[in-house]
Design a protein around this motif. Structure first.
Motif, PDB file in Angstrom:
ATOM      1  N   UNK A 114      45.260-132.598  11.425  1.00 23.95           N
ATOM      2  CA  UNK A 114      44.093-133.253  10.840  1.00 23.95           C
ATOM      3  C   UNK A 114      42.928-133.309  11.816  1.00 23.95           C
ATOM      4  N   UNK A 115      43.213-133.647  13.058  1.00 20.32           N
ATOM      5  CA  UNK A 115      42.170-133.684  14.085  1.00 20.32           C
ATOM      6  C   UNK A 115      41.574-132.289  14.264  1.00 20.32           C
ATOM      7  N   UNK A 116      42.436-131.281  14.347  1.00 21.11           N
ATOM      8  CA  UNK A 116      41.949-129.907  14.513  1.00 21.11           C
ATOM      9  C   UNK A 116      41.096-129.464  13.337  1.00 21.11           C
ATOM     10  N   UNK A 117      41.524-129.795  12.131  1.00 24.66           N
ATOM     11  CA  UNK A 117      40.758-129.426  10.947  1.00 24.66           C
ATOM     12  C   UNK A 117      39.364-130.055  10.980  1.00 24.66           C
ATOM     13  N   UNK A 118      39.309-131.332  11.313  1.00 24.79           N
ATOM     14  CA  UNK A 118      38.018-132.028  11.385  1.00 24.79           C
ATOM     15  C   UNK A 118      37.127-131.419  12.466  1.00 24.79           C
ATOM     16  N   UNK A 119      37.684-131.219  13.650  1.00 27.80           N
ATOM     17  CA  UNK A 119      36.901-130.630  14.742  1.00 27.80           C
ATOM     18  C   UNK A 119      36.397-129.243  14.366  1.00 27.80           C
ATOM     19  N   UNK A 120      37.236-128.479  13.687  1.00 28.97           N
ATOM     20  CA  UNK A 120      36.863-127.119  13.280  1.00 28.97           C
ATOM     21  C   UNK A 120      35.614-127.158  12.399  1.00 28.97           C
ATOM     22  N   UNK A 121      35.604-128.045  11.410  1.00 24.87           N
ATOM     23  CA  UNK A 121      34.457-128.140  10.510  1.00 24.87           C
ATOM     24  C   UNK A 121      33.227-128.689  11.226  1.00 24.87           C
ATOM     25  N   UNK A 122      33.442-129.676  12.092  1.00 23.71           N
ATOM     26  CA  UNK A 122      32.329-130.271  12.830  1.00 23.71           C
ATOM     27  C   UNK A 122      31.762-129.318  13.880  1.00 23.71           C
ATOM     28  N   UNK A 123      32.516-128.309  14.263  1.00 27.83           N
ATOM     29  CA  UNK A 123      32.126-127.378  15.316  1.00 27.83           C
ATOM     30  C   UNK A 123      31.403-126.141  14.811  1.00 27.83           C
ATOM     31  N   UNK A 124      31.263-125.989  13.517  1.00 28.53           N
ATOM     32  CA  UNK A 124      30.789-124.727  12.947  1.00 28.53           C
ATOM     33  C   UNK A 124      29.497-124.927  12.142  1.00 28.53           C
ATOM     34  N   UNK A 125      28.329-124.688  12.752  1.00 28.60           N
ATOM     35  CA  UNK A 125      27.065-124.885  12.042  1.00 28.60           C
ATOM     36  C   UNK A 125      26.911-124.001  10.796  1.00 28.60           C
ATOM     37  N   UNK A 126      27.423-122.777  10.846  1.00 27.50           N
ATOM     38  CA  UNK A 126      27.330-121.903   9.671  1.00 27.50           C
ATOM     39  C   UNK A 126      28.151-122.484   8.520  1.00 27.50           C
ATOM     40  N   UNK A 127      29.347-122.972   8.821  1.00 25.79           N
ATOM     41  CA  UNK A 127      30.172-123.621   7.803  1.00 25.79           C
ATOM     42  C   UNK A 127      29.433-124.829   7.226  1.00 25.79           C
ATOM     43  N   UNK A 128      28.847-125.637   8.083  1.00 28.43           N
ATOM     44  CA  UNK A 128      28.139-126.839   7.635  1.00 28.43           C
ATOM     45  C   UNK A 128      27.003-126.482   6.680  1.00 28.43           C
ATOM     46  N   UNK A 129      26.269-125.433   7.013  1.00 27.34           N
ATOM     47  CA  UNK A 129      25.158-124.987   6.175  1.00 27.34           C
ATOM     48  C   UNK A 129      25.667-124.363   4.871  1.00 27.34           C
ATOM     49  N   UNK A 130      26.638-123.451   4.984  1.00 26.96           N
ATOM     50  CA  UNK A 130      27.079-122.673   3.833  1.00 26.96           C
ATOM     51  C   UNK A 130      28.033-123.419   2.906  1.00 26.96           C
TER      52      UNK A 130
END
Length: 166
Positions: A35-51
């Motif tokens: 769960x921590x890794x999943x959250x960090x992964x999403x928080x770490x990826x600006x393209x994911x956040x935008x798209x």
């Protein structure tokens, strides 16, 4: 700590799930790590956040969901990740990187509010620093688990399946 699977295990017929060839459950509290890794992964990826987040794509939750996944079971909003070295985190370096990411993300969450739109987070002056801290932690944890840190984040449904199946 590595948990070895015995061929005489009571879980016959089921092999451990893996992430990148490394057993998902080689850490005692691997579900929390996932769960921590999943959250960090999403928080770490600006393209994911935008798209995904900004575009409102279903299946990944939103920023607030990622923050809650980061701190919900672990209480990393109340104490240091160092407390979990050997259970969720492999070493003090992982813990320190996670602590830095948590503090940066929570500071923004407290300033914009947990119900703020995604754009409020992404437009916050401290967001790039929070993304960098999450990226540093994500890269370290993914590398330790034998995964490619640049692979796209998994959906929450895939995360649920992974954490239920092993």
């Amino acid at each position: 700590m590595t948990v070895q699977r015995s061929e005489n295990s009571s879980r016959r017929g089921r092999r451990s799930s893996t992430m990148g060839g490394m057993p998902l459950n080689d850490m005692p509290w691997w579900r929390w790590r996932s769960n921590v890794r999943s959250a960090l992964h999403m928080l770490a990826d600006p393209a994911f956040q935008r798209d995904v987040w900004l575009a409102g794509i279903d299946g990944y939750g939103d920023v607030t969901d990622a923050v809650y996944r980061l701190v919900e079971d672990t209480w990393l909003d109340s104490w240091s990740a160092e407390k979990y070295v050997g259970t969720i985190f492999r070493d003090s370096q992982e813990a320190a990187l996670v602590d830095t990411a948590v503090l940066r993300v929570l500071r923004i969450m407290h300033q914009v509010g947990p119900d703020a739109p995604v754009s409020a987070y992404l437009d916050h002056h401290g967001w790039p620093e929070a993304v960098r801290a999450a990226r540093d932690a994500h890269v370290r944890l993914a590398g330790s688990d034998g995964e490619d840190p640049d692979a796209p984040p998994r959906t929450l449904e895939v995360l649920r399946i992974l954490t239920r199946s092993a």
